[in-house]
Design a protein around this motif. Structure first.
Motif, PDB file in Angstrom:
ATOM      1  N   ALA A  24      27.665  37.092  38.554  1.00  0.00           N
ATOM      2  CA  ALA A  24      28.505  36.293  37.652  1.00  0.00           C
ATOM      3  C   ALA A  24      29.824  35.954  38.346  1.00  0.00           C
ATOM      4  O   ALA A  24      30.897  36.436  37.958  1.00  0.00           O
ATOM      5  N   PRO A  25      29.768  35.126  39.394  1.00  0.00           N
ATOM      6  CA  PRO A  25      30.979  34.829  40.169  1.00  0.00           C
ATOM      7  C   PRO A  25      32.104  34.210  39.346  1.00  0.00           C
ATOM      8  O   PRO A  25      33.281  34.464  39.622  1.00  0.00           O
ATOM      9  N   GLU A  26      31.759  33.411  38.331  1.00  0.00           N
ATOM     10  CA  GLU A  26      32.805  32.825  37.486  1.00  0.00           C
ATOM     11  C   GLU A  26      33.545  33.913  36.715  1.00  0.00           C
ATOM     12  O   GLU A  26      34.771  33.864  36.564  1.00  0.00           O
ATOM     13  N   ASP A  27      32.806  34.885  36.243  1.00  0.00           N
ATOM     14  CA  ASP A  27      33.438  35.990  35.508  1.00  0.00           C
ATOM     15  C   ASP A  27      34.228  36.888  36.450  1.00  0.00           C
ATOM     16  O   ASP A  27      35.277  37.425  36.071  1.00  0.00           O
ATOM     17  N   PHE A  28      33.746  37.038  37.678  1.00  0.00           N
ATOM     18  CA  PHE A  28      34.511  37.810  38.664  1.00  0.00           C
ATOM     19  C   PHE A  28      35.842  37.117  38.933  1.00  0.00           C
ATOM     20  O   PHE A  28      36.884  37.772  39.049  1.00  0.00           O
ATOM     21  N   ALA A  29      35.826  35.782  39.002  1.00  0.00           N
ATOM     22  CA  ALA A  29      37.057  35.017  39.195  1.00  0.00           C
ATOM     23  C   ALA A  29      38.006  35.202  38.007  1.00  0.00           C
ATOM     24  O   ALA A  29      39.231  35.273  38.181  1.00  0.00           O
ATOM     25  N   THR A  30      37.447  35.298  36.801  1.00  0.00           N
ATOM     26  CA  THR A  30      38.269  35.526  35.609  1.00  0.00           C
ATOM     27  C   THR A  30      38.946  36.892  35.673  1.00  0.00           C
ATOM     28  O   THR A  30      40.123  37.035  35.326  1.00  0.00           O
ATOM     29  N   ILE A  31      38.214  37.895  36.134  1.00  0.00           N
ATOM     30  CA  ILE A  31      38.801  39.230  36.292  1.00  0.00           C
ATOM     31  C   ILE A  31      39.956  39.185  37.279  1.00  0.00           C
ATOM     32  O   ILE A  31      41.007  39.805  37.068  1.00  0.00           O
ATOM     33  N   LEU A  32      39.800  38.401  38.347  1.00  0.00           N
ATOM     34  CA  LEU A  32      40.869  38.272  39.339  1.00  0.00           C
ATOM     35  C   LEU A  32      42.111  37.605  38.749  1.00  0.00           C
ATOM     36  O   LEU A  32      43.238  37.895  39.168  1.00  0.00           O
ATOM     37  N   GLU A  33      41.908  36.717  37.787  1.00  0.00           N
ATOM     38  CA  GLU A  33      43.058  36.085  37.139  1.00  0.00           C
ATOM     39  C   GLU A  33      43.876  37.110  36.361  1.00  0.00           C
ATOM     40  O   GLU A  33      45.109  37.060  36.366  1.00  0.00           O
ATOM     41  N   TRP A  34      43.191  38.013  35.698  1.00  0.00           N
ATOM     42  CA  TRP A  34      43.894  39.025  34.907  1.00  0.00           C
ATOM     43  C   TRP A  34      44.389  40.186  35.763  1.00  0.00           C
ATOM     44  O   TRP A  34      45.444  40.761  35.497  1.00  0.00           O
ATOM     45  N   PHE A  35      43.604  40.535  36.783  1.00  0.00           N
ATOM     46  CA  PHE A  35      43.928  41.678  37.655  1.00  0.00           C
ATOM     47  C   PHE A  35      43.797  41.231  39.115  1.00  0.00           C
ATOM     48  O   PHE A  35      42.787  41.517  39.773  1.00  0.00           O
ATOM     49  N   PRO A  36      44.807  40.517  39.638  1.00  0.00           N
ATOM     50  CA  PRO A  36      44.700  39.873  40.957  1.00  0.00           C
ATOM     51  C   PRO A  36      44.403  40.809  42.127  1.00  0.00           C
ATOM     52  O   PRO A  36      43.842  40.373  43.131  1.00  0.00           O
ATOM     53  N   LEU A  37      44.768  42.068  42.007  1.00  0.00           N
ATOM     54  CA  LEU A  37      44.572  42.999  43.128  1.00  0.00           C
ATOM     55  C   LEU A  37      43.361  43.902  42.933  1.00  0.00           C
ATOM     56  O   LEU A  37      43.224  44.920  43.608  1.00  0.00           O
ATOM     57  N   VAL A  38      42.453  43.499  42.048  1.00  0.00           N
ATOM     58  CA  VAL A  38      41.317  44.370  41.737  1.00  0.00           C
ATOM     59  C   VAL A  38      40.396  44.570  42.936  1.00  0.00           C
ATOM     60  O   VAL A  38      39.679  45.583  43.013  1.00  0.00           O
ATOM     61  N   GLU A  39      40.420  43.640  43.886  1.00  0.00           N
ATOM     62  CA  GLU A  39      39.563  43.801  45.063  1.00  0.00           C
ATOM     63  C   GLU A  39      39.977  44.989  45.923  1.00  0.00           C
ATOM     64  O   GLU A  39      39.231  45.396  46.828  1.00  0.00           O
ATOM     65  N   LEU A  40      41.146  45.535  45.667  1.00  0.00           N
ATOM     66  CA  LEU A  40      41.550  46.740  46.388  1.00  0.00           C
ATOM     67  C   LEU A  40      40.569  47.880  46.144  1.00  0.00           C
ATOM     68  O   LEU A  40      40.379  48.741  47.007  1.00  0.00           O
ATOM     69  N   ASP A  41      39.934  47.882  44.975  1.00  0.00           N
ATOM     70  CA  ASP A  41      38.950  48.937  44.707  1.00  0.00           C
ATOM     71  C   ASP A  41      37.710  48.745  45.572  1.00  0.00           C
ATOM     72  O   ASP A  41      37.056  49.721  45.939  1.00  0.00           O
ATOM     73  N   LEU A  42      37.391  47.488  45.910  1.00  0.00           N
ATOM     74  CA  LEU A  42      36.266  47.238  46.800  1.00  0.00           C
ATOM     75  C   LEU A  42      36.602  47.741  48.212  1.00  0.00           C
ATOM     76  O   LEU A  42      35.740  48.287  48.904  1.00  0.00           O
ATOM     77  N   ILE A  43      37.840  47.527  48.616  1.00  0.00           N
ATOM     78  CA  ILE A  43      38.266  48.010  49.930  1.00  0.00           C
ATOM     79  C   ILE A  43      38.224  49.535  49.953  1.00  0.00           C
ATOM     80  O   ILE A  43      37.754  50.168  50.910  1.00  0.00           O
TER      81      ILE A  43
END
Length: 255
Positions: free
Chosen positions: A231-250
């Motif tokens: 669900a890439p569109e929803d992942f993009a929405t999460i990034l709008e609300w929590f811009p640094l959330v990809e830090l958890d992936l790192i």
């Protein structure tokens, strides 16, 4: 077969007895509806026991606003049960914002200045009672089950399925996981897409374990990686609300 307790907890009424009593009393009931198997099984069990559809008031708590897959999932179950599902912001959402979780520094002053409240589940449930003219003692029913974990089994065995202080009732407390899946399958109801996306890999073989899925309930790599794929569109929405959330992936080396 529903589970039973020996010794401590043996005196608790079965969930079937609880539901039949509520059906006979003909009272309104709220249902904490996560879209997951336990909540679906709880809703079906309530109807099976004779609780009127109009007496069931389902509430869904939305962790991240604007996700397409959760909105479509809620709409699907509204159509299945012919009942409106009220969506509230999840209490954890407010806590995460106020704590600056995955927020860039230039947003923190805005968050601090906003003084956002941190309502509890009980606060929101009382708001619902007031908005819908329900009695203050209207129960909030959940799909919490004793067989789900050692912690839940211990709690229910000790205190019972009813938490009086919070007007909260575990309405299928003695059901097994298999009973939940079987009842949903018998009705021909689809589980939400989360259950396919978030299947758990076997610790030794790495193969996905059947019936190990769950609904989206956190900003962790176990949810973010599948969401980014499915669900890439929803992942993009999460990034709008929590811009640094990809830090958890790192942090979890899931880049």
């Amino acid at each position: 077969m529903p589970i039973t307790f020996n010794g401590v907890g043996a005196n608790w009424p079965t969930s079937e007895q609880l539901r039949k009593d509520l059906a006979e009393r003909d009272v309104p009931l709220m249902l904490s509806f996560s879209r997951g198997k336990d909540a679906l099984a709880a809703w079906l069990a309530m109807l099976d026991s004779g609780i009127k559809p109009q007496n069931i008031h389902p509430i869904y708590y939305e962790l991240v606003p604007g996700l397409k897959f959760t909105k479509e999932s809620v709409e699907y179950y509204e159509d299945v049960f012919k009942t409106k599902v009220t969506t509230f912001p999840h209490p954890a959402m407010y806590r995460m914002w106020n704590a600056g979780v995955y927020q860039p520094i230039d947003r923190t002053w805005i968050i601090e200045a906003s003084h956002m409240p941190e309502p509890s589940f009980e606060d929101m449930q009382q708001m619902y009672r007031e908005d819908h003219d329900l009695p203050d003692d209207t129960l909030i029913c959940t799909g919490v089950r004793a067989a789900d974990s050692i912690a839940r089994r211990t709690f229910i065995k000790k205190t019972g399925p009813l938490t009086t202080s919070k007007n909260r009732l575990a309405i299928i407390w003695d059901w097994t996981r298999g009973e939940c899946y079987d009842r949903i399958a018998a009705e021909g109801i689809d589980l939400p897409p989360d259950y396919e996306w978030f299947l758990r890999p076997h610790p030794r073989t790495g193969k996905l374990v059947k019936n190990s899925g769950r609904t989206f309930d956190g900003l962790a790599a176990q949810f973010l990686v599948p969401l980014r794929e499915h669900a890439p569109e929803d992942f993009a929405t999460i990034l709008e609300w929590f811009p640094l959330v990809e830090l958890d992936l790192i942090r979890n080396e899931q880049r």
